[in-house]
Design an enzyme around this catalytic site. Structure first.
Site, mmCIF file in Angstrom:
data_model
loop_
_atom_site.group_PDB
_atom_site.id
_atom_site.type_symbol
_atom_site.label_atom_id
_atom_site.label_comp_id
_atom_site.label_asym_id
_atom_site.label_seq_id
_atom_site.Cartn_x
_atom_site.Cartn_y
_atom_site.Cartn_z
ATOM 1 N N HIS A 143 35.655 44.823 23.581
ATOM 2 C CA HIS A 143 36.274 44.321 24.807
ATOM 3 C C HIS A 143 36.281 42.807 24.928
ATOM 4 O O HIS A 143 36.771 42.290 25.937
ATOM 5 C CB HIS A 143 35.567 44.881 26.036
ATOM 6 C CG HIS A 143 35.925 46.301 26.334
ATOM 7 N ND1 HIS A 143 36.988 46.639 27.138
ATOM 8 C CD2 HIS A 143 35.386 47.462 25.920
ATOM 9 C CE1 HIS A 143 37.075 47.954 27.220
ATOM 10 N NE2 HIS A 143 36.114 48.487 26.484
ATOM 11 N N LYS A 174 39.548 38.609 40.671
ATOM 12 C CA LYS A 174 38.944 39.059 39.420
ATOM 13 C C LYS A 174 37.539 38.479 39.408
ATOM 14 O O LYS A 174 37.204 37.656 40.267
ATOM 15 C CB LYS A 174 39.738 38.573 38.205
ATOM 16 C CG LYS A 174 40.105 37.079 38.285
ATOM 17 C CD LYS A 174 40.916 36.615 37.105
ATOM 18 C CE LYS A 174 42.357 37.059 37.126
ATOM 19 N NZ LYS A 174 42.704 37.950 36.036
ATOM 20 N N ARG A 175 36.686 38.893 38.461
ATOM 21 C CA ARG A 175 35.372 38.272 38.382
ATOM 22 C C ARG A 175 35.526 36.752 38.277
ATOM 23 O O ARG A 175 36.505 36.257 37.697
ATOM 24 C CB ARG A 175 34.601 38.813 37.158
ATOM 25 C CG ARG A 175 34.098 40.225 37.354
ATOM 26 C CD ARG A 175 33.201 40.359 38.567
ATOM 27 N NE ARG A 175 31.926 39.739 38.334
ATOM 28 C CZ ARG A 175 30.784 40.397 38.131
ATOM 29 N NH1 ARG A 175 30.764 41.722 38.185
ATOM 30 N NH2 ARG A 175 29.653 39.753 37.916
ATOM 31 N N LYS A 229 38.297 32.417 33.061
ATOM 32 C CA LYS A 229 39.427 32.906 33.869
ATOM 33 C C LYS A 229 40.078 31.773 34.666
ATOM 34 O O LYS A 229 41.141 31.932 35.247
ATOM 35 C CB LYS A 229 38.960 34.028 34.802
ATOM 36 C CG LYS A 229 38.577 35.322 34.055
ATOM 37 C CD LYS A 229 38.052 36.372 35.020
ATOM 38 C CE LYS A 229 37.613 37.669 34.366
ATOM 39 N NZ LYS A 229 38.734 38.580 34.041
ATOM 40 N N THR A 260 43.487 43.811 33.239
ATOM 41 C CA THR A 260 44.143 45.006 33.781
ATOM 42 C C THR A 260 44.617 44.726 35.204
ATOM 43 O O THR A 260 45.541 45.391 35.681
ATOM 44 C CB THR A 260 43.205 46.230 33.797
ATOM 45 O OG1 THR A 260 41.959 45.861 34.392
ATOM 46 C CG2 THR A 260 42.977 46.749 32.390
ATOM 47 N N LYS A 263 48.149 45.973 37.453
ATOM 48 C CA LYS A 263 48.239 46.529 38.811
ATOM 49 C C LYS A 263 49.226 45.713 39.643
ATOM 50 O O LYS A 263 50.043 46.262 40.381
ATOM 51 C CB LYS A 263 46.864 46.502 39.487
ATOM 52 C CG LYS A 263 45.797 47.312 38.780
ATOM 53 C CD LYS A 263 44.400 46.956 39.313
ATOM 54 C CE LYS A 263 43.324 47.368 38.335
ATOM 55 N NZ LYS A 263 42.019 46.747 38.642
HETATM 56 C C1 LIG Z 1 41.341 45.796 37.980
HETATM 57 C C2 LIG Z 1 40.051 45.297 38.491
HETATM 58 C C3 LIG Z 1 39.347 44.324 37.777
HETATM 59 C C4 LIG Z 1 39.871 43.701 36.496
HETATM 60 O O1 LIG Z 1 40.618 42.559 36.840
HETATM 61 P P1 LIG Z 1 41.055 41.471 35.715
HETATM 62 O O2 LIG Z 1 42.015 40.600 36.454
HETATM 63 O O3 LIG Z 1 41.705 42.230 34.618
HETATM 64 O O4 LIG Z 1 39.828 40.761 35.310
HETATM 65 C C5 LIG Z 1 38.145 43.890 38.280
HETATM 66 N N1 LIG Z 1 37.647 44.371 39.437
HETATM 67 C C6 LIG Z 1 38.306 45.291 40.164
HETATM 68 C C7 LIG Z 1 37.722 45.775 41.449
HETATM 69 C C8 LIG Z 1 39.532 45.790 39.717
HETATM 70 O O5 LIG Z 1 40.166 46.722 40.434
#
Ligand SMILES: *Cc1c(COP(=O)(O)O)cnc(C)c1O
Length: 817
Positions: A362, A553-554, A559, A661, A665
């Site tokens: 990952h 995101k985190r 990032k 991911t 979304k």
């Molecule tokens: C989809 C999702 C992530 C992943 O987000 P990235 O932008 O791909 O880092 C992290 N936390 C939650 C709650 C999510 O739904």
């Protein structure tokens, strides 16, 4: 469905079951108006219907004698269960009807459910999306994980700083789980390994004088989408054995002896809150081994119950997918169980292991690559260390055969990293012990095979493959965006829910003014819902006519939330100078948790909040710019955020985000991406076309070349905008009462060794943001881009991803070395 059960469930209507659970199971007075008990009663009512299908699914899989796959993951970021179950079982309408007599709407009841937050971010959420797709594709896949008492911490913001609060999600019980004490397993730790002569006079190894802990499974049903299939997520809880230290006991220390049992129960107490970094804590290794051993013992016990000690067919009927290196100790554990417990010889055990195990990588970030100290590992798991040494010795002799005399290569490829403190490289164990190694986006897999795992790729190229991540369209479109979902049903039919390629049908409507109008009205309504969330959680008003620009995101330096803040400061500075030429009003939303020990990430949160405070309280900026940090980002908040977003920020330093991911979304829900050529962004841009994606920044290759002579000072000197931003930051404009607190962030931007090269992409990012404003100003132009993003998002369904796992890894011809 089982006939008797089906009849029983038909005989009692949903209304009756709801009342029965409320008043009898939970012992409440008829309708005392408690949403909490109503939620519980409704969960049990829905669970009854799942349980009936669950048994059926097990029978079906058993009859088919298919290969069972076990998805091992330290994280499952599930979110809420009720809404997903109602969608997948098609129970929403009857439940709404049943709730009428309780004078209560479904949304209010759903709010009572706490998220199952057993994960940090993308990796854990991926596991959850995969379970949904496996059940929907009717694949016999079981998720195996840990039942943490405390999930991902809750985040509060105090004076701009992140404060962590414990997540006691099981406080009121969990109506979705079923405890299965009969399948309890015994897990061993410490002690030592010794050889002995068995009954046949053969020399064998055994692991003795161990300290044991029990693993008790709790099963959670995973329904497929309207197909009668219910798969299982099995979560292990640690429990003390009932054995006491007799000497202590007899010496009168009864209470001490009982208290010592706490140790055992610690193992599954809390989720480690680090995303993409490892700290080598021994409790973490205990969790990893606990999960691996309990799950393997479970699968082997089921095998032995029907096939006895004949393992010749085991690999044809069982497979394991390892979600990152976290559970890779399973490779050594399967060897141990086969050899020590079931008397299988090394060679046969190795063939079984390598043809059942598959490993998913990952990340390329060095700080995330797990390496366990040989000393710590050998202390806790002495028998497993022996096995790993043996695996390594045999592997290195293969390396020597292929590249005779190449000592360098042997040292590079050794599972044991030599040095003052020798360490086990878990990723290498994962590669050597598996038949498949996959990355999670095309670029990521390419970088793996050309960089990090190059030697291994040269030895066994056939093992390596790509599986670009995906997200489930049930939760991330059908459930979270009911308005758009209804418009899609009406326009292209309902097939898209399980066949996302159908969304391509929307391409024909991209230039249809009437359709675009409806599509944009839906976006407006979703923006209003997001604005309500922002108002409640931040007390800031978002106006739906503005661009909703979102980065959730985190929080991590790679990032680059910092790059986004720099752009916000630039806008602020321009507005102070009345320079509004070409600008479109914007609401910028941030969200995400920082690992509690990650000082820079926490400081970025503080900066965002301070910048937001200064901007939001300036009345001159009210109609131009709003900035918020939404606290406690979670699956449930993302369900409101992604449908209401116009612009999706995916701005990581190229080569650092394995896939992402969140980007998928947002795309499904019609947001347009501003992003670098990183992770799955590349594939998103390919799918939607370059005109419908705001690209900026250096490529992964350019980043690596530029690194040699990266000169942020030089960049700042010739970029007036950036110079102005740095000047504002350095003048203490955003921290008047807290002098100097942002110095580490300023130093990072100015550092020629900045690994994330924030300044390098600044100008290109700002230019791309200007193109966003230009396009957003023309509603028809933006509508077209937005529609095309939804239309082209089909390949980012986790159904596509899981079909590829199925065809290339799980049910393909297996061994590739
Ligand atoms: C989809 C999702 C992530 C992943 O987000 P990235 O932008 O791909 O880092 C992290 N936390 C939650 C709650 C999510 O739904």
């Amino acid at each position: 469905m089982n006939e008797d059960l089906a009849r029983a469930l038909e005989a009692t209507t949903l209304d009756e079951d709801l009342l029965r659970h409320y008043s009898l199971t939970l012992g409440r007075d008829d309708n005392d108006g408690s949403h909490f008990y109503l939620y519980h009663a409704l969960a049990l009512t829905v669970r009854d219907r799942l349980v009936a299908q669950w048994r059926d699914t097990r029978d079906t899989y058993q009859q088919k004698e298919c290969r069972s796959i076990n998805y091992l993951s330290l994280e499952f970021l599930m979110g809420r269960t009720l809404n997903n179950a109602l969608l997948n079982l098609d129970l929403e309408l009857p439940v709404r009807k049943a709730l009428q007599s309780w004078a209560c709407d479904l949304e209010a009841v759903e709010q009572e459910e706490l998220d199952a937050g057993l994960g940090n971010g993308g990796l854990g959420r991926l596991a959850a999306c995969f379970l949904d797709s496996c059940a929907t594709l009717q694949l016999p896949v079981t998720g195996y994980g840990l039942r943490y008492q405390y999930g991902m911490f809750h985040q509060r913001i105090e004076n701009g700083y992140q404060v962590e609060l414990p997540d006691r999600w099981l406080r009121h019980g969990n109506p979705w789980e079923i405890e299965c004490p009969e399948a309890t397993r015994r897990i061993r730790f410490f002690g030592y390994s010794e050889s002995y002569r068995d009954g046949n006079g053969d020399i064998r190894q055994r692991w003795v004088d161990t300290q044991d802990v029990l693993a008790v499974p709790y099963d959670i049903p995973i329904p497929g989408y309207r197909n009668g299939t219910v798969n299982t997520l099995r979560l292990w809880a640690s429990q003390a054995t009932d054995e006491f230290d007799l000497t202590e006991f007899n010496a009168g220390s009864y209470t001490d002896a009982v208290a010592a049992k706490n140790q055992a129960e610690q193992i599954t107490m809390v989720l480690y809150p680090n995303d993409a970094s490892e700290q080598g804590k021994s409790l973490r290794l205990r969790q990893q081994y606990f999960l691996a051993s309990a799950s393997l013992q479970d699968v082997l016990a089921n095998w032995v119950a029907t096939a006895g000690h004949d393992f010749s067919n085991f690999a044809a009927r069982n497979g394991f997918q390892l979600n990152d290196t976290h559970p890779t100790v399973a490779i050594a554990e399967l060897m141990r169980l086969l050899m020590d417990e079931y008397r299988v010889g090394w060679n046969e055990a190795w063939v079984i292991t390598t043809s059942t195990m598959a490993y998913t990588n990952h990340t390329l970030l060095p700080e995330a690559l797990e390496k366990w100290s040989v000393n710590l590992f050998g202390d806790m798991l002495p028998r497993l260390l022996e096995i790993i040494h043996e695996i390594n010795a045999r592997f290195l002799s293969r390396v020597a055969d292929k590249w005779p005399g190449d000592q360098d290569r042997q040292a590079r490829m050794s599972i044991i990293e030599e040095g003052d403190e020798p360490r086990i490289r878990m990723a290498y164990l994962g590669i050597v012990g598996s038949h498949s190694v996959n990355g999670v986006a095309a670029l990521h897999t390419r970088l793996l095979t050309r960089g990090l795992f190059r030697d291994f790729y040269e030895l066994t190229p056939g093992k390596f493959n790509n599986k670009t991540n995906g997200v489930t369209p049930r939760r991330w479109l059908a459930h979270c965006n009911p308005r758009l979902s209804a418009l899609l049903d009406e326009t292209i039919g309902r097939q898209w829910v399980t066949n996302m390629d159908q969304l391509q049908g929307l391409v024909d409507y991209a230039d249809d003014a009437a359709f675009a109008e409806r599509f944009m009205d839906i976006k407006q309504a979703n923006k209003a819902a997001l604005a309500r969330l922002v108002e409640t959680s931040c007390g800031v008003g978002f106006s739906t006519g503005m661009i909703f620009d979102v980065q959730v995101k985190r929080i991590h330096e790679y990032k680059r939330q910092l790059l986004n803040v720099l752009h916000v400061i630039l806008l602020y500075s321009r507005l102070l100078h009345n320079d509004t030429a070409g600008l479109h009003p914007r609401c910028v939303l941030f969200g995400g948790k920082a690992a509690p020990g990650y000082a820079m990430a926490k400081l970025i949160i503080k900066l965002i909040n301070n910048v937001a405070t200064v901007i939001n309280r300036d009345p001159r900026l009210r109609d131009w710019l709003r900035v918020v940090f939404v606290p406690d980002y979670s699956v449930t908040t993302m369900e409101v955020i992604c449908p209401g977003t116009d612009l999706s920020e995916q701005i990581s330093t190229a080569g650092k985000e394995a896939s992402g991911t969140g980007n998928m979304k947002f795309m499904m829900n019609g947001a347009v991406t501003i992003g670098t050529l990183d992770g799955a962004n590349i594939e998103i841009r390919e799918a939607v076309g370059e005109d419908n994606f705001f690209l900026f920044g250096l490529t992964a290759e350019e980043i690596e070349t530029r690194r040699q002579h990266y000169d942020p000072e030089g960049i700042i000197a010739v970029d007036q905008g950036l110079a102005q931003v740095m000047q504002l930051l350095e003048s203490g404009h955003f921290n008047l009462l807290e002098s100097g607190i942002f110095a580490p962030l300023i130093a990072a931007i100015r550092n020629p060794g900045d690994p994330w090269m924030t300044a390098a992409d600044f100008r290109s990012y700002v230019d791309a943001q200007q193109r966003v404003d230009d396009r957003f100003t023309d509603r028809a132009v933006w509508a077209r881009m937005s529609i095309l993003n939804t239309a082209c998002s089909g390949r980012f369904s986790s159904d596509r991803t899981i079909s590829e796992y199925r065809d290339d890894i799980w049910y393909a011809d297996k061994r590739r070395d």
